[in-house]
Scaffold this motif. Structure first.
Motif, PDB file in Angstrom:
ATOM      1  N   TRP A  22       0.820  -1.211   0.000  1.00 39.81           N
ATOM      2  CA  TRP A  22       0.000   0.000   0.000  1.00 39.81           C
ATOM      3  C   TRP A  22       0.854   1.262   0.000  1.00 39.81           C
ATOM      4  O   TRP A  22       0.491   2.254  -0.624  1.00 39.81           O
ATOM      5  CB  TRP A  22      -0.933   0.015   1.213  1.00 39.81           C
ATOM      6  N   LEU A  24       4.010   1.445  -1.062  1.00 38.32           N
ATOM      7  CA  LEU A  24       5.030   1.389  -2.121  1.00 38.32           C
ATOM      8  C   LEU A  24       6.433   1.604  -1.556  1.00 38.32           C
ATOM      9  O   LEU A  24       7.307   2.185  -2.198  1.00 38.32           O
ATOM     10  CB  LEU A  24       4.733   2.415  -3.223  1.00 38.32           C
ATOM     11  N   LYS A  25       6.626   1.128  -0.337  1.00 38.90           N
ATOM     12  CA  LYS A  25       7.910   1.291   0.344  1.00 38.90           C
ATOM     13  C   LYS A  25       8.018   0.202   1.398  1.00 38.90           C
ATOM     14  O   LYS A  25       7.035  -0.157   2.022  1.00 38.90           O
ATOM     15  CB  LYS A  25       7.931   2.670   0.996  1.00 38.90           C
ATOM     16  N   ARG A  52      -2.037  12.819  -2.769  1.00 39.42           N
ATOM     17  CA  ARG A  52      -1.296  11.552  -2.805  1.00 39.42           C
ATOM     18  C   ARG A  52      -0.419  11.534  -4.058  1.00 39.42           C
ATOM     19  O   ARG A  52      -0.886  11.732  -5.159  1.00 39.42           O
ATOM     20  CB  ARG A  52      -2.278  10.385  -2.819  1.00 39.42           C
ATOM     21  N   THR A  53       0.872  11.281  -3.864  1.00 39.47           N
ATOM     22  CA  THR A  53       1.789  11.182  -5.003  1.00 39.47           C
ATOM     23  C   THR A  53       2.194   9.741  -5.276  1.00 39.47           C
ATOM     24  O   THR A  53       2.547   9.408  -6.393  1.00 39.47           O
ATOM     25  CB  THR A  53       3.045  12.057  -4.795  1.00 39.47           C
ATOM     26  N   ALA A  54       2.157   8.902  -4.252  1.00 41.55           N
ATOM     27  CA  ALA A  54       2.448   7.472  -4.410  1.00 41.55           C
ATOM     28  C   ALA A  54       1.931   6.759  -3.180  1.00 41.55           C
ATOM     29  O   ALA A  54       2.251   7.150  -2.063  1.00 41.55           O
ATOM     30  CB  ALA A  54       3.940   7.236  -4.559  1.00 41.55           C
ATOM     31  N   GLY A  55       1.122   5.745  -3.363  1.00 37.63           N
ATOM     32  CA  GLY A  55       0.615   5.009  -2.218  1.00 37.63           C
ATOM     33  C   GLY A  55      -0.883   4.857  -2.266  1.00 37.63           C
ATOM     34  O   GLY A  55      -1.480   4.894  -3.337  1.00 37.63           O
ATOM     35  N   SER A  56      -1.492   4.734  -1.080  1.00 44.30           N
ATOM     36  CA  SER A  56      -2.911   4.409  -0.978  1.00 44.30           C
ATOM     37  C   SER A  56      -3.581   5.226   0.116  1.00 44.30           C
ATOM     38  O   SER A  56      -2.971   5.556   1.121  1.00 44.30           O
ATOM     39  CB  SER A  56      -3.082   2.927  -0.622  1.00 44.30           C
ATOM     40  N   GLY A  65       1.907   5.821   2.200  1.00 47.16           N
ATOM     41  CA  GLY A  65       2.650   6.280   1.044  1.00 47.16           C
ATOM     42  C   GLY A  65       3.005   7.753   1.144  1.00 47.16           C
ATOM     43  O   GLY A  65       2.969   8.349   2.214  1.00 47.16           O
ATOM     44  N   LYS A  73       6.747  17.113   1.342  1.00 47.09           N
ATOM     45  CA  LYS A  73       6.449  15.710   1.077  1.00 47.09           C
ATOM     46  C   LYS A  73       6.415  14.979   2.419  1.00 47.09           C
ATOM     47  O   LYS A  73       7.350  15.072   3.214  1.00 47.09           O
ATOM     48  CB  LYS A  73       7.508  15.110   0.160  1.00 47.09           C
TER      49      LYS A  73
END
Length: 121
Positions: A22, A24-25, A52-56, A65, A73
């Motif tokens: 979720w 991405l890390k 949201r730039t990346a994730g859920s 994310g 950020k």
């Protein structure tokens, strides 16, 4: 949820379980010199998350994310707001880490001691 550990002069955040997908890390490694402080803050989830730039983000269930708000950020990994902590950073990709941990008070104390002790906590 995440595990937070101090390894020498680094703060290590290990993302656990499905949250790796979720968010991405799976891991963040931050020099303690760039950690400004930590606080337990269950109310943080009531505020804006940003874009949201990346994730859920599943409202009321999960925020995980990278999000951008007010030019900053921020990294999130929170299911249960009562266990949320905020780690303030400087000179890093993220300005804040908002992370769910098993024991917020103990984790905040450990991070704060490590900052003061320079990683010898």
């Amino acid at each position: 949820m995440a595990q937070i550990n101090i390894d020498g002069d680094n703060l290590i955040v290990e993302i656990e379980g499905w949250d790796k997908l979720w968010a991405l890390k799976s891991r963040l490694e931050i020099p303690l010199a760039n950690v400004r402080g930590a606080t337990a803050d269950p109310g943080i989830v009531r505020g804006p998350r940003g874009i949201r730039t990346a994730g859920s983000h599943f409202p009321g269930v999960l925020t995980a994310g990278a999000f951008r708000i007010d030019g900053e950020k921020v990294f999130w990994d929170v299911h249960d707001p009562t266990k949320a902590i905020v780690i303030q950073l400087a000179d890093e990709r993220y300005t804040r880490l908002i992370i769910e941990v098993a024991d917020p008070r103990e984790t905040v104390d450990r991070v704060e001691r490590a900052i003061v002790d320079g990683g010898r906590a």
